[in-house]
Design a protein around this motif. Structure first.
Motif, PDB file in Angstrom:
ATOM      1  N   SER A  80      49.688  42.378  44.834  1.00 30.82           N
ATOM      2  CA  SER A  80      49.790  41.266  45.804  1.00 30.82           C
ATOM      3  C   SER A  80      50.966  40.398  45.449  1.00 30.82           C
ATOM      4  CB  SER A  80      48.569  40.352  45.776  1.00 30.82           C
ATOM      5  OG  SER A  80      47.399  41.049  45.636  1.00 30.82           O
ATOM      6  N   ASP A  81      51.284  40.362  44.152  1.00 29.28           N
ATOM      7  CA  ASP A  81      52.362  39.489  43.721  1.00 29.28           C
ATOM      8  C   ASP A  81      53.668  39.809  44.441  1.00 29.28           C
ATOM      9  OD1 ASP A  81      50.541  38.288  42.085  1.00 29.28           O
ATOM     10  OD2 ASP A  81      51.211  39.263  40.245  1.00 29.28           O
ATOM     11  N   TYR A 109      51.199  31.281  43.333  1.00 30.52           N
ATOM     12  CA  TYR A 109      51.882  30.662  44.489  1.00 30.52           C
ATOM     13  C   TYR A 109      52.926  29.662  44.005  1.00 30.52           C
ATOM     14  CZ  TYR A 109      47.208  32.070  46.161  1.00 30.52           C
ATOM     15  OH  TYR A 109      46.043  32.729  46.382  1.00 30.52           O
ATOM     16  N   CYS A 150      43.186  30.441  49.177  1.00 30.37           N
ATOM     17  CA  CYS A 150      42.629  31.540  48.394  1.00 30.37           C
ATOM     18  C   CYS A 150      41.123  31.537  48.630  1.00 30.37           C
ATOM     19  CB  CYS A 150      42.950  31.301  46.920  1.00 30.37           C
ATOM     20  SG  CYS A 150      42.519  32.661  45.849  1.00 30.37           S
ATOM     21  N   ASN A 154      40.169  31.489  43.306  1.00 30.02           N
ATOM     22  CA  ASN A 154      40.291  31.627  41.862  1.00 30.02           C
ATOM     23  C   ASN A 154      40.894  30.313  41.353  1.00 30.02           C
ATOM     24  OD1 ASN A 154      40.832  32.397  39.264  1.00 30.02           O
ATOM     25  ND2 ASN A 154      42.321  33.974  39.772  1.00 30.02           N
ATOM     26  N   ALA A 181      41.775  38.403  47.499  1.00 27.71           N
ATOM     27  CA  ALA A 181      41.679  39.319  46.356  1.00 27.71           C
ATOM     28  C   ALA A 181      40.217  39.630  46.002  1.00 27.71           C
ATOM     29  CB  ALA A 181      42.394  38.715  45.146  1.00 27.71           C
ATOM     30  N   TYR A 182      39.317  38.674  46.279  1.00 23.78           N
ATOM     31  CA  TYR A 182      37.907  38.831  45.880  1.00 23.78           C
ATOM     32  C   TYR A 182      36.970  39.045  47.056  1.00 23.78           C
ATOM     33  CZ  TYR A 182      39.917  37.134  41.566  1.00 23.78           C
ATOM     34  OH  TYR A 182      40.710  36.996  40.452  1.00 23.78           O
ATOM     35  N   SER A 208      43.255  45.591  42.835  1.00 17.30           N
ATOM     36  CA  SER A 208      43.134  45.208  41.418  1.00 17.30           C
ATOM     37  C   SER A 208      41.733  44.770  40.987  1.00 17.30           C
ATOM     38  CB  SER A 208      44.105  44.069  41.090  1.00 17.30           C
ATOM     39  OG  SER A 208      45.439  44.494  41.231  1.00 17.30           O
ATOM     40  N   LYS A 209      40.870  44.367  41.903  1.00 20.94           N
ATOM     41  CA  LYS A 209      39.595  43.779  41.503  1.00 20.94           C
ATOM     42  C   LYS A 209      38.432  44.722  41.820  1.00 20.94           C
ATOM     43  CE  LYS A 209      42.120  40.551  40.023  1.00 20.94           C
ATOM     44  NZ  LYS A 209      42.705  39.395  40.675  1.00 20.94           N
ATOM     45  N   ARG A 217      48.870  48.785  40.421  1.00 22.45           N
ATOM     46  CA  ARG A 217      49.612  47.783  41.195  1.00 22.45           C
ATOM     47  C   ARG A 217      49.679  48.162  42.672  1.00 22.45           C
ATOM     48  NH1 ARG A 217      48.516  44.461  39.764  1.00 22.45           N
ATOM     49  NH2 ARG A 217      50.199  43.046  40.298  1.00 22.45           N
TER      50      ARG A 217
HETATM   51  C1  LIG Z   1      43.792  38.855  40.715  1.00 22.15           C
HETATM   52  C2  LIG Z   1      44.334  38.157  41.904  1.00 22.15           C
HETATM   53  C3  LIG Z   1      45.273  38.780  42.731  1.00 22.15           C
HETATM   54  C4  LIG Z   1      45.718  40.176  42.437  1.00 22.15           C
HETATM   55  O1  LIG Z   1      47.057  40.303  42.322  1.00 22.15           O
HETATM   56  P1  LIG Z   1      47.665  41.773  42.147  1.00 22.15           P
HETATM   57  O2  LIG Z   1      49.120  41.467  41.989  1.00 22.15           O
HETATM   58  O3  LIG Z   1      47.360  42.518  43.426  1.00 22.15           O
HETATM   59  O4  LIG Z   1      47.031  42.402  40.975  1.00 22.15           O
HETATM   60  C5  LIG Z   1      45.721  38.126  43.865  1.00 22.15           C
HETATM   61  N1  LIG Z   1      45.268  36.889  44.165  1.00 22.15           N
HETATM   62  C6  LIG Z   1      44.362  36.273  43.396  1.00 22.15           C
HETATM   63  C7  LIG Z   1      43.847  34.953  43.808  1.00 22.15           C
HETATM   64  C8  LIG Z   1      43.889  36.875  42.238  1.00 22.15           C
HETATM   65  O5  LIG Z   1      42.990  36.228  41.459  1.00 22.15           O
END
Ligand SMILES: *Cc1c(COP(=O)(O)O)cnc(C)c1O
Length: 348
Positions: A80-81, A109, A150, A154, A181-182, A208-209, A217
């Protein structure tokens, strides 16, 4: 809602960009039995001697089917990054534009705002960790391009109320980026389902989760076809490598395994929540829609160090706004959680 013209908020230089045209763009049909002498690759087969599909067609076809949207509404990235960084680069003019983030929230962010020389306007969540709509609207000006929400958030763990998010989608005329992400751990449905109603909505998800593939990735971005088309102009052609595309396809094809693991995490989360609530030094456990629990304790630094000495690493979130003396516990396997609870009970 006023009709949104995306081009009014896209960066000037991006409007006129044409994407890099790779060898695989000019001859797309690479599942066929042709002799490929067009990309200066090595001809010796080893599984990775060819460039990967720059459009990740097979993977996107499968994702589109599972999510019930069109392939043209998907952009994939190196986590996602990368996807979030592309969103900055498409919409935000360095040293001119600004974004709004809602702390306490995901740290990326702010980092990406810094990297892209974009002002980050922070509007704290309310005491119950929901967006403060009026305070957000007050911060918006004509250079505010992105609002990051978000949900589930998180590190607080809660999902944002639907009517709060909707009112922001209606009232903010930049892009609302909802980071899901969650999402697989909540009972609430994904914002993907209303993409057609909101032309200024971008949703991101990740493998990733819940999918258990943080190591490969793979980040996903869902939006209108128009937004995805513009994001693709900025995307590096081969940003999702062959090993990742293969492994992702395998991983998402086994939905039974994913659901099984998610169910186990959810029942473990409930068990952990109860056990944590019974400890003397725990002041409060926050309800979670994610695979972690935020807990307020008497002395977070002390408890963090004590756990470390017992070989357990958690996240100390105490420096975040509204998070004084909090630790964030990721839900582990049943055995790991059992060990955690046993150790916690021995702490004095
Ligand atoms: C873990 C997480 C991600 C995941 O990022 P990746 O780059 O896809 O691993 C994205 N957003 C949030 C809020 C997270 O906690």
């Amino acid at each position: 809602m006023k009709k949104l013209n995306i081009y009014n908020i896209v960066r000037e230089n991006v409007k006129s960009l044409t994407p890099y045209s790779s060898a695989r763009d000019e001859f797309k049909d690479f599942d066929t039995d042709m002799v490929f002498l067009d990309a200066n690759e090595s001809p010796y087969k080893n599984g990775t001697n060819r460039y990967p599909d720059p459009h990740q067609n097979r993977l996107k076809t499968q994702i589109a089917k599972q999510k019930g949207i069109k392939k043209e509404q998907i952009l994939l990235g190196n986590g996602s990054d990368e996807v979030l960084d592309l969103i900055f680069r498409v919409f935000c003019e360095p040293n001119e534009d600004n974004i709004i983030t809602l702390p306490p929230t995901y740290g990326m962010y702010k980092v990406l705002a810094g990297v892209n020389a974009i002002e980050n306007r922070e509007v704290w969540l309310t005491a119950d960790f929901q967006p403060d709509v009026n305070a957000i609207l007050e911060q918006i000006d004509s250079n505010t391009k992105l609002l990051f929400i978000c949900s589930p958030n998180n590190p607080t763990g809660n999902a944002m109320h639907g009517e709060v998010v909707e009112s922001l989608l209606y009232q903010f005329h930049g892009m609302v980026v909802i980071d899901e992400a969650y999402v697989d751990f909540t009972g609430t449905s994904s914002w993907i389902n209303v993409l057609d109603r909101f032309p200024n909505l971008i949703v991101t998800q990740t493998l990733s989760k819940a999918y258990g593939m943080a190591g490969i990735r793979l980040g996903m971005c869902f939006a209108s076809k128009e937004i995805i088309r513009i994001l693709k102009k900025v995307k590096p052609p081969y940003n999702v490598n062959q090993l990742t595309q293969d492994q992702a396809l395998l991983g998402i094809s086994n939905q039974d395994r994913v659901s099984f693991n998610v169910q186990e995490i959810l029942s473990e989360r409930a068990r952990l929540f109860n056990a944590l609530g019974k400890l003397d030094f725990v002041k409060r456990c926050f309800r979670s829609d994610a695979n972690f629990i935020l807990v307020r304790v008497d002395d977070a630094n002390l408890r963090y160090q004590q756990l470390l000495r017992e070989g357990i690493v958690v996240r100390n979130r105490s420096t975040q706004p509204l998070c004084e003396n909090t630790l964030r516990f990721t839900v582990g396997t049943p055995e790991e959680n059992k060990t955690l609870i046993e150790v916690l009970k021995t702490l004095e």
